[in-house]
Design a protein around this motif. Structure first.
Motif, PDB file in Angstrom:
ATOM      1  N   PRO A   1      39.757  20.130  40.852  1.00  0.00           N
ATOM      2  CA  PRO A   1      41.334  21.407  41.172  1.00  0.00           C
ATOM      3  C   PRO A   1      41.820  22.125  40.531  1.00  0.00           C
ATOM      4  CG  PRO A   1      41.810  19.547  40.554  1.00  0.00           C
ATOM      5  CD  PRO A   1      40.515  19.541  40.351  1.00  0.00           C
ATOM      6  N   SER A   2      42.445  23.392  40.888  1.00  0.00           N
ATOM      7  CA  SER A   2      42.055  24.635  40.043  1.00  0.00           C
ATOM      8  C   SER A   2      43.947  24.167  39.355  1.00  0.00           C
ATOM      9  CB  SER A   2      43.446  25.841  41.512  1.00  0.00           C
ATOM     10  OG  SER A   2      44.017  25.761  42.137  1.00  0.00           O
ATOM     11  N   ARG A   3      44.243  24.907  38.331  1.00  0.00           N
ATOM     12  CA  ARG A   3      45.217  24.795  37.448  1.00  0.00           C
ATOM     13  C   ARG A   3      46.294  24.761  38.496  1.00  0.00           C
ATOM     14  NH1 ARG A   3      43.290  22.213  33.818  1.00  0.00           N
ATOM     15  NH2 ARG A   3      45.520  22.527  33.058  1.00  0.00           N
ATOM     16  N   GLU A   4      46.826  25.315  39.218  1.00  0.00           N
ATOM     17  CA  GLU A   4      47.958  25.372  40.442  1.00  0.00           C
ATOM     18  C   GLU A   4      48.329  23.805  40.917  1.00  0.00           C
ATOM     19  OE1 GLU A   4      46.958  29.347  39.727  1.00  0.00           O
ATOM     20  OE2 GLU A   4      45.464  27.671  39.912  1.00  0.00           O
ATOM     21  N   MET A   5      47.013  23.706  41.581  1.00  0.00           N
ATOM     22  CA  MET A   5      46.698  22.385  42.072  1.00  0.00           C
ATOM     23  C   MET A   5      46.834  21.473  41.284  1.00  0.00           C
ATOM     24  SD  MET A   5      43.941  21.135  44.648  1.00  0.00           S
ATOM     25  CE  MET A   5      44.984  21.858  46.117  1.00  0.00           C
ATOM     26  N   ILE A   6      46.543  21.564  40.131  1.00  0.00           N
ATOM     27  CA  ILE A   6      46.880  19.971  39.435  1.00  0.00           C
ATOM     28  C   ILE A   6      48.001  20.404  38.770  1.00  0.00           C
ATOM     29  CG2 ILE A   6      46.449  19.189  37.009  1.00  0.00           C
ATOM     30  CD1 ILE A   6      43.784  20.692  37.008  1.00  0.00           C
ATOM     31  N   ALA A   7      49.055  21.472  38.590  1.00  0.00           N
ATOM     32  CA  ALA A   7      50.628  21.371  38.806  1.00  0.00           C
ATOM     33  C   ALA A   7      51.558  20.744  40.045  1.00  0.00           C
ATOM     34  CB  ALA A   7      51.163  22.611  38.128  1.00  0.00           C
TER      35      ALA A   7
ATOM     36  N   LEU B   1      50.233  17.941  41.869  1.00  0.00           N
ATOM     37  CA  LEU B   1      49.581  17.515  42.836  1.00  0.00           C
ATOM     38  C   LEU B   1      51.063  16.182  41.303  1.00  0.00           C
ATOM     39  CD1 LEU B   1      46.129  17.055  42.728  1.00  0.00           C
ATOM     40  CD2 LEU B   1      48.092  16.459  44.150  1.00  0.00           C
ATOM     41  N   GLN B   2      51.068  16.937  39.977  1.00  0.00           N
ATOM     42  CA  GLN B   2      51.693  16.738  38.707  1.00  0.00           C
ATOM     43  C   GLN B   2      53.180  16.496  38.548  1.00  0.00           C
ATOM     44  OE1 GLN B   2      50.851  19.156  35.892  1.00  0.00           O
ATOM     45  NE2 GLN B   2      48.980  17.984  34.942  1.00  0.00           N
ATOM     46  N   SER B   3      53.885  17.296  39.751  1.00  0.00           N
ATOM     47  CA  SER B   3      55.491  17.476  39.949  1.00  0.00           C
ATOM     48  C   SER B   3      55.438  17.066  41.099  1.00  0.00           C
ATOM     49  CB  SER B   3      55.057  19.723  40.370  1.00  0.00           C
ATOM     50  OG  SER B   3      56.664  19.372  40.857  1.00  0.00           O
ATOM     51  N   ALA B   4      54.645  16.632  42.266  1.00  0.00           N
ATOM     52  CA  ALA B   4      54.809  15.942  43.078  1.00  0.00           C
ATOM     53  C   ALA B   4      54.957  13.988  42.571  1.00  0.00           C
ATOM     54  CB  ALA B   4      53.786  16.162  44.394  1.00  0.00           C
ATOM     55  N   ALA B   5      54.297  14.492  41.806  1.00  0.00           N
ATOM     56  CA  ALA B   5      54.225  12.359  40.964  1.00  0.00           C
ATOM     57  C   ALA B   5      55.474  12.184  40.446  1.00  0.00           C
ATOM     58  CB  ALA B   5      52.905  12.085  40.401  1.00  0.00           C
ATOM     59  N   LEU B   6      55.600  13.325  39.869  1.00  0.00           N
ATOM     60  CA  LEU B   6      56.614  13.280  39.073  1.00  0.00           C
ATOM     61  C   LEU B   6      58.260  13.068  39.661  1.00  0.00           C
ATOM     62  CD1 LEU B   6      55.750  15.857  35.812  1.00  0.00           C
ATOM     63  CD2 LEU B   6      55.997  13.443  35.647  1.00  0.00           C
ATOM     64  N   ARG B   7      58.486  14.089  40.828  1.00  0.00           N
ATOM     65  CA  ARG B   7      59.470  13.496  41.645  1.00  0.00           C
ATOM     66  C   ARG B   7      59.190  12.073  42.486  1.00  0.00           C
ATOM     67  NH1 ARG B   7      56.463  17.408  43.811  1.00  0.00           N
ATOM     68  NH2 ARG B   7      56.550  17.850  46.527  1.00  0.00           N
ATOM     69  N   GLY B   8      58.232  11.746  42.096  1.00  0.00           N
ATOM     70  CA  GLY B   8      58.349   9.987  42.623  1.00  0.00           C
ATOM     71  C   GLY B   8      58.016  10.147  44.627  1.00  0.00           C
ATOM     72  N   VAL B   9      56.873  11.126  44.450  1.00  0.00           N
ATOM     73  CA  VAL B   9      55.454  11.169  45.788  1.00  0.00           C
ATOM     74  C   VAL B   9      54.435  10.289  45.377  1.00  0.00           C
ATOM     75  CG1 VAL B   9      54.289  12.276  47.340  1.00  0.00           C
ATOM     76  CG2 VAL B   9      56.659  13.132  46.501  1.00  0.00           C
TER      77      VAL B   9
ATOM     78  N   ILE C   1      45.593  13.644  53.212  1.00  0.00           N
ATOM     79  CA  ILE C   1      47.070  12.913  54.119  1.00  0.00           C
ATOM     80  C   ILE C   1      48.490  13.694  52.934  1.00  0.00           C
ATOM     81  CG2 ILE C   1      47.706  11.387  55.357  1.00  0.00           C
ATOM     82  CD1 ILE C   1      45.174  10.351  55.761  1.00  0.00           C
ATOM     83  N   VAL C   2      49.270  13.880  53.727  1.00  0.00           N
ATOM     84  CA  VAL C   2      50.666  13.905  53.500  1.00  0.00           C
ATOM     85  C   VAL C   2      52.099  13.184  53.924  1.00  0.00           C
ATOM     86  CG1 VAL C   2      52.281  15.248  52.900  1.00  0.00           C
ATOM     87  CG2 VAL C   2      50.500  16.193  51.977  1.00  0.00           C
ATOM     88  N   ASP C   3      52.505  12.028  53.769  1.00  0.00           N
ATOM     89  CA  ASP C   3      52.983  11.373  54.139  1.00  0.00           C
ATOM     90  C   ASP C   3      53.671  11.257  55.382  1.00  0.00           C
ATOM     91  OD1 ASP C   3      55.799  12.081  52.505  1.00  0.00           O
ATOM     92  OD2 ASP C   3      56.593  14.047  53.179  1.00  0.00           O
ATOM     93  N   ALA C   4      52.092  10.476  55.624  1.00  0.00           N
ATOM     94  CA  ALA C   4      52.060   9.970  57.365  1.00  0.00           C
ATOM     95  C   ALA C   4      51.967  10.678  58.276  1.00  0.00           C
ATOM     96  CB  ALA C   4      52.547   8.504  57.509  1.00  0.00           C
ATOM     97  N   VAL C   5      52.581  12.115  58.493  1.00  0.00           N
ATOM     98  CA  VAL C   5      51.954  13.060  59.248  1.00  0.00           C
ATOM     99  C   VAL C   5      51.370  14.377  59.826  1.00  0.00           C
ATOM    100  CG1 VAL C   5      54.699  13.568  58.308  1.00  0.00           C
ATOM    101  CG2 VAL C   5      54.415  14.104  60.578  1.00  0.00           C
TER     102      VAL C   5
ATOM    103  N   MET D   1      49.229  23.823  48.565  1.00  0.00           N
ATOM    104  CA  MET D   1      49.771  23.290  47.238  1.00  0.00           C
ATOM    105  C   MET D   1      51.152  23.471  48.524  1.00  0.00           C
ATOM    106  SD  MET D   1      48.410  25.153  44.375  1.00  0.00           S
ATOM    107  CE  MET D   1      47.509  27.326  44.929  1.00  0.00           C
ATOM    108  N   GLY D   2      51.834  24.379  48.793  1.00  0.00           N
ATOM    109  CA  GLY D   2      52.479  24.563  50.081  1.00  0.00           C
ATOM    110  C   GLY D   2      53.032  22.560  50.136  1.00  0.00           C
ATOM    111  N   THR D   3      51.979  21.987  51.358  1.00  0.00           N
ATOM    112  CA  THR D   3      52.253  20.856  51.372  1.00  0.00           C
ATOM    113  C   THR D   3      52.907  19.789  50.768  1.00  0.00           C
ATOM    114  OG1 THR D   3      50.454  21.941  53.358  1.00  0.00           O
ATOM    115  CG2 THR D   3      51.132  19.478  53.114  1.00  0.00           C
TER     116      THR D   3
END
Length: 150
Positions: free
Chosen positions: A20-26, A28-36, A83-87, A1-3
């Motif tokens: 996924p756990s509730r925390e992982m859902i949150a 993923l939602q947060s990442a999508a909402l900030r434009g990821v 995978i995160v940010d191709a790195v 989740m940190g990644t």
């Protein structure tokens, strides 16, 4: 989740079982909402139908917040790839569910570096091109018996 929280451009998940756990859902939602660009690639049908049903029951929470969910065509793929940010990537035996991540004896490998992650990213993007994106409308239009089962 940190990644996921540190992601700036893209999060791509391929997994055969996705509960996924509730925390992982949150996260993923947060990442999508900030434009990821967040993409989850699942098999259209896994070897565990009851897991497919349970997964379908939670997809609306991701789709509603801009997470892209796609179904891979057969044959059933047992790929576990993150995978995160191709790195940064993880691959191994762990599924995206609390039991696999906490209780089972699972092993993942971290891969770091653009050149090291490139082949994994190419594979995931190719599978994405072969997959069918599902929509919130499709999930919402499931009939009552299917919703109850799911």
């Amino acid at each position: 989740m940190g990644t996921i929280s540190a992601a700036q451009h893209e999060v791509l998940i391929m997994t055969p079982y996705f509960l996924p756990s509730r925390e992982m859902i949150a996260s993923l939602q947060s990442a999508a909402l900030r434009g990821v660009a967040v993409t989850v690639i699942l098999p259209k049908h896994s070897n565990l139908p009851f897991v497919d049903w349970a997964t379908r029951n939670l997809l609306w929470e991701l789709l509603l917040h801009g997470v892209e969910v796609c179904y891979q065509p057969p044959p059933f793929a047992h790929t576990k790839l993150f995978i995160v940010d191709a790195v940064y990537a993880q691959l191994g035996s762990a599924n995206m569910d609390p039991r696999s991540l906490r209780l089972n004896f699972e092993l993942n490998l971290e891969v770091i570096g653009v050149s090291s992650v490139a082949a994994l990213l190419d594979h995931a993007r190719q599978r994405r091109r072969e997959s069918t994106q599902i929509t919130l409308q499709e999930v919402d239009e499931r009939g009552l018996p299917t919703r109850l089962r799911d």
